[in-house]
Scaffold this motif. Sequence first.
Motif, PDB file in Angstrom:
ATOM      1  N   GLY A   1      16.478  -1.893   0.178  1.00  0.00           N
ATOM      2  CA  GLY A   1      15.534  -0.858  -0.008  1.00  0.00           C
ATOM      3  C   GLY A   1      14.858  -0.700  -1.467  1.00  0.00           C
ATOM      4  O   GLY A   1      15.426  -1.149  -2.478  1.00  0.00           O
ATOM      5  N   GLY A   2      13.593  -0.657  -1.751  1.00  0.00           N
ATOM      6  CA  GLY A   2      13.206  -0.805  -2.877  1.00  0.00           C
ATOM      7  C   GLY A   2      11.957   0.038  -3.368  1.00  0.00           C
ATOM      8  O   GLY A   2      11.198   0.742  -2.455  1.00  0.00           O
TER       9      GLY A   2
ATOM     10  N   ASN B   1      -8.428  -4.087  -6.781  1.00  0.00           N
ATOM     11  CA  ASN B   1      -8.344  -3.427  -8.103  1.00  0.00           C
ATOM     12  C   ASN B   1      -7.945  -2.022  -8.236  1.00  0.00           C
ATOM     13  O   ASN B   1      -8.216  -1.334  -9.183  1.00  0.00           O
ATOM     14  CB  ASN B   1      -9.782  -3.720  -8.882  1.00  0.00           C
ATOM     15  N   VAL B   2      -6.801  -1.570  -7.186  1.00  0.00           N
ATOM     16  CA  VAL B   2      -6.239  -0.549  -7.404  1.00  0.00           C
ATOM     17  C   VAL B   2      -4.794  -0.678  -7.426  1.00  0.00           C
ATOM     18  O   VAL B   2      -4.461  -1.266  -6.217  1.00  0.00           O
ATOM     19  CB  VAL B   2      -6.847   0.263  -6.367  1.00  0.00           C
ATOM     20  N   SER B   3      -4.097  -0.129  -8.278  1.00  0.00           N
ATOM     21  CA  SER B   3      -2.487  -0.052  -8.205  1.00  0.00           C
ATOM     22  C   SER B   3      -1.870   1.210  -7.289  1.00  0.00           C
ATOM     23  O   SER B   3      -2.414   2.295  -7.894  1.00  0.00           O
ATOM     24  CB  SER B   3      -1.900  -0.254  -9.565  1.00  0.00           C
ATOM     25  N   THR B   4      -1.073   0.796  -6.242  1.00  0.00           N
ATOM     26  CA  THR B   4      -0.503   2.080  -5.660  1.00  0.00           C
ATOM     27  C   THR B   4       0.940   1.809  -5.661  1.00  0.00           C
ATOM     28  O   THR B   4       1.563   1.088  -5.455  1.00  0.00           O
ATOM     29  CB  THR B   4      -1.099   1.970  -4.053  1.00  0.00           C
ATOM     30  N   GLY B   5       1.781   3.306  -6.004  1.00  0.00           N
ATOM     31  CA  GLY B   5       3.129   3.192  -6.015  1.00  0.00           C
ATOM     32  C   GLY B   5       3.619   3.153  -4.351  1.00  0.00           C
ATOM     33  O   GLY B   5       2.964   3.690  -3.290  1.00  0.00           O
ATOM     34  N   VAL B   6       4.551   2.114  -4.157  1.00  0.00           N
ATOM     35  CA  VAL B   6       5.028   1.783  -2.705  1.00  0.00           C
ATOM     36  C   VAL B   6       6.393   1.733  -2.544  1.00  0.00           C
ATOM     37  O   VAL B   6       6.918   1.575  -3.639  1.00  0.00           O
ATOM     38  CB  VAL B   6       4.272   0.536  -1.999  1.00  0.00           C
ATOM     39  N   PHE B   7       6.991   1.922  -1.284  1.00  0.00           N
ATOM     40  CA  PHE B   7       8.419   1.649  -1.024  1.00  0.00           C
ATOM     41  C   PHE B   7       8.391   0.881   0.158  1.00  0.00           C
ATOM     42  O   PHE B   7       7.539   0.550   0.704  1.00  0.00           O
ATOM     43  CB  PHE B   7       9.015   3.179  -0.710  1.00  0.00           C
ATOM     44  N   GLN B   8       9.872   0.125   0.263  1.00  0.00           N
ATOM     45  CA  GLN B   8      10.188  -0.552   1.493  1.00  0.00           C
ATOM     46  C   GLN B   8      11.608  -0.325   1.735  1.00  0.00           C
ATOM     47  O   GLN B   8      12.465  -0.021   0.866  1.00  0.00           O
ATOM     48  CB  GLN B   8       9.762  -1.963   1.043  1.00  0.00           C
ATOM     49  N   LEU B   9      11.775  -0.436   3.047  1.00  0.00           N
ATOM     50  CA  LEU B   9      13.125  -0.147   3.631  1.00  0.00           C
ATOM     51  C   LEU B   9      13.243  -1.091   4.836  1.00  0.00           C
ATOM     52  O   LEU B   9      12.428  -1.156   5.454  1.00  0.00           O
ATOM     53  CB  LEU B   9      13.431   1.236   4.085  1.00  0.00           C
ATOM     54  N   GLY B  10      14.357  -1.740   5.014  1.00  0.00           N
ATOM     55  CA  GLY B  10      14.595  -2.732   5.892  1.00  0.00           C
ATOM     56  C   GLY B  10      15.868  -3.412   6.095  1.00  0.00           C
ATOM     57  O   GLY B  10      16.932  -2.862   5.514  1.00  0.00           O
ATOM     58  N   GLY B  11      15.935  -4.676   6.549  1.00  0.00           N
ATOM     59  CA  GLY B  11      17.258  -5.393   6.408  1.00  0.00           C
ATOM     60  C   GLY B  11      16.981  -6.999   6.652  1.00  0.00           C
ATOM     61  O   GLY B  11      15.956  -7.350   6.914  1.00  0.00           O
ATOM     62  N   GLY B  12      18.121  -7.517   6.658  1.00  0.00           N
ATOM     63  CA  GLY B  12      18.142  -8.990   6.988  1.00  0.00           C
ATOM     64  C   GLY B  12      19.378  -9.802   7.064  1.00  0.00           C
ATOM     65  O   GLY B  12      20.396  -9.187   7.061  1.00  0.00           O
TER      66      GLY B  12
ATOM     67  N   GLU C   1      14.064 -11.851   6.687  1.00  0.00           N
ATOM     68  CA  GLU C   1      13.988 -10.379   6.200  1.00  0.00           C
ATOM     69  C   GLU C   1      12.917  -9.741   6.892  1.00  0.00           C
ATOM     70  O   GLU C   1      11.772 -10.101   7.236  1.00  0.00           O
ATOM     71  CB  GLU C   1      14.096 -10.140   4.774  1.00  0.00           C
ATOM     72  N   LEU C   2      13.187  -8.512   7.297  1.00  0.00           N
ATOM     73  CA  LEU C   2      11.952  -7.520   7.901  1.00  0.00           C
ATOM     74  C   LEU C   2      12.112  -5.901   7.065  1.00  0.00           C
ATOM     75  O   LEU C   2      13.309  -5.558   7.225  1.00  0.00           O
ATOM     76  CB  LEU C   2      12.342  -7.274   9.338  1.00  0.00           C
ATOM     77  N   VAL C   3      10.984  -5.707   6.463  1.00  0.00           N
ATOM     78  CA  VAL C   3      10.859  -4.334   5.992  1.00  0.00           C
ATOM     79  C   VAL C   3       9.786  -3.672   6.446  1.00  0.00           C
ATOM     80  O   VAL C   3       8.531  -4.157   6.832  1.00  0.00           O
ATOM     81  CB  VAL C   3      10.901  -4.589   4.322  1.00  0.00           C
ATOM     82  N   GLY C   4       9.899  -2.032   6.459  1.00  0.00           N
ATOM     83  CA  GLY C   4       8.634  -1.359   6.827  1.00  0.00           C
ATOM     84  C   GLY C   4       8.100  -0.830   5.374  1.00  0.00           C
ATOM     85  O   GLY C   4       9.140  -0.852   4.521  1.00  0.00           O
TER      86      GLY C   4
ATOM     87  N   PHE D   1       6.117   4.673   7.762  1.00  0.00           N
ATOM     88  CA  PHE D   1       5.825   3.470   7.403  1.00  0.00           C
ATOM     89  C   PHE D   1       4.594   3.084   7.927  1.00  0.00           C
ATOM     90  O   PHE D   1       3.914   3.363   8.843  1.00  0.00           O
ATOM     91  CB  PHE D   1       6.544   2.370   8.207  1.00  0.00           C
ATOM     92  N   LYS D   2       3.789   2.275   6.937  1.00  0.00           N
ATOM     93  CA  LYS D   2       2.394   2.065   7.232  1.00  0.00           C
ATOM     94  C   LYS D   2       1.931   0.543   7.229  1.00  0.00           C
ATOM     95  O   LYS D   2       0.853   0.153   7.428  1.00  0.00           O
ATOM     96  CB  LYS D   2       1.304   2.676   5.742  1.00  0.00           C
ATOM     97  N   ALA D   3       3.193  -0.039   7.084  1.00  0.00           N
ATOM     98  CA  ALA D   3       2.978  -1.591   7.243  1.00  0.00           C
ATOM     99  C   ALA D   3       4.319  -2.322   7.270  1.00  0.00           C
ATOM    100  O   ALA D   3       5.212  -1.711   7.252  1.00  0.00           O
ATOM    101  CB  ALA D   3       2.498  -2.219   5.761  1.00  0.00           C
ATOM    102  N   ALA D   4       4.490  -3.326   7.804  1.00  0.00           N
ATOM    103  CA  ALA D   4       5.526  -4.435   8.239  1.00  0.00           C
ATOM    104  C   ALA D   4       5.677  -5.676   7.306  1.00  0.00           C
ATOM    105  O   ALA D   4       4.452  -6.145   7.533  1.00  0.00           O
ATOM    106  CB  ALA D   4       5.856  -4.259   9.450  1.00  0.00           C
ATOM    107  N   LYS D   5       6.506  -6.155   6.684  1.00  0.00           N
ATOM    108  CA  LYS D   5       6.655  -7.480   6.031  1.00  0.00           C
ATOM    109  C   LYS D   5       7.791  -8.148   6.659  1.00  0.00           C
ATOM    110  O   LYS D   5       9.119  -7.702   6.479  1.00  0.00           O
ATOM    111  CB  LYS D   5       6.543  -7.277   4.524  1.00  0.00           C
ATOM    112  N   ALA D   6       7.434  -9.520   7.315  1.00  0.00           N
ATOM    113  CA  ALA D   6       8.574 -10.218   7.724  1.00  0.00           C
ATOM    114  C   ALA D   6       8.562 -11.516   6.943  1.00  0.00           C
ATOM    115  O   ALA D   6       7.377 -12.213   6.750  1.00  0.00           O
ATOM    116  CB  ALA D   6       8.530 -10.511   9.329  1.00  0.00           C
ATOM    117  N   THR D   7       9.567 -12.153   6.295  1.00  0.00           N
ATOM    118  CA  THR D   7       9.848 -12.967   5.333  1.00  0.00           C
ATOM    119  C   THR D   7      10.872 -13.830   5.921  1.00  0.00           C
ATOM    120  O   THR D   7      11.915 -13.471   6.100  1.00  0.00           O
ATOM    121  CB  THR D   7       9.646 -12.928   3.785  1.00  0.00           C
ATOM    122  N   VAL D   8      10.704 -15.333   5.377  1.00  0.00           N
ATOM    123  CA  VAL D   8      11.794 -16.354   5.518  1.00  0.00           C
ATOM    124  C   VAL D   8      12.083 -16.993   4.172  1.00  0.00           C
ATOM    125  O   VAL D   8      10.895 -17.201   3.699  1.00  0.00           O
ATOM    126  CB  VAL D   8      11.771 -17.369   6.701  1.00  0.00           C
ATOM    127  N   GLY D   9      13.131 -17.215   3.766  1.00  0.00           N
ATOM    128  CA  GLY D   9      13.131 -17.953   2.277  1.00  0.00           C
ATOM    129  C   GLY D   9      14.463 -18.578   2.091  1.00  0.00           C
ATOM    130  O   GLY D   9      15.117 -18.852   2.913  1.00  0.00           O
TER     131      GLY D   9
END
Length: 176
Positions: A114-115, A123-134, A148-151, A163-171
């Motif tokens: 979580g973060g 050109n606009v900065s927005t405060g955001v959060f994410q929660l998920g797991g991996g 990893e998958l986060v909302g 949750f308005k978006a989801a991000k899936a990554t491998v690293g």
Amino acid sequence: GGAQAADLIIPTTPQPIYQAAGFDWEGMYAGVRVGGQFTGTNVPGFANQINNTTYGVVGAAVGVNFIPVDPILIGAEVTGDYLWGNNVTSSSEFFANLRVGAVVTDAALVYAIGGLGVSNANNVSTGVFQLGGGVEFAVTDAVTVRGELVGQGNLNNNGGDFFKAAKATVGVFYHF
């Protein structure tokens, strides 16, 4: 007197066989990751990004892990990602995250993350959060691979879904 020759016999005990302790999850690490971000059809949308759009993601992460009590892992991590898409203005995201997980085998870690962060889109900065797991697997003495998958959502929600978006990554990560 007669001469006697013989090999000198010295009693010895066999050396113990060394068994490696497994992967050391504690300490600093750094790595790179790729994946995708998927924005929903929610109104208002996620961080000034275009609704119902898929973005490509490339980024990096640096962090540190501690194991206060076996098998519990606690970590802190900073991530930065660049997002792009067809006919879409590129954007970037930066997060400060906390991880809590369990070392389920010597070479496997399951965690929640979580973060809080900032998204820079159009050109606009927005405060955001994410929660998920991996899940993260050790492949050598110092290298791991992670999925990893986060909302994600806006800090100023202004109604709508959590949750308005989801991000899936491998690293791939190197542990120092």
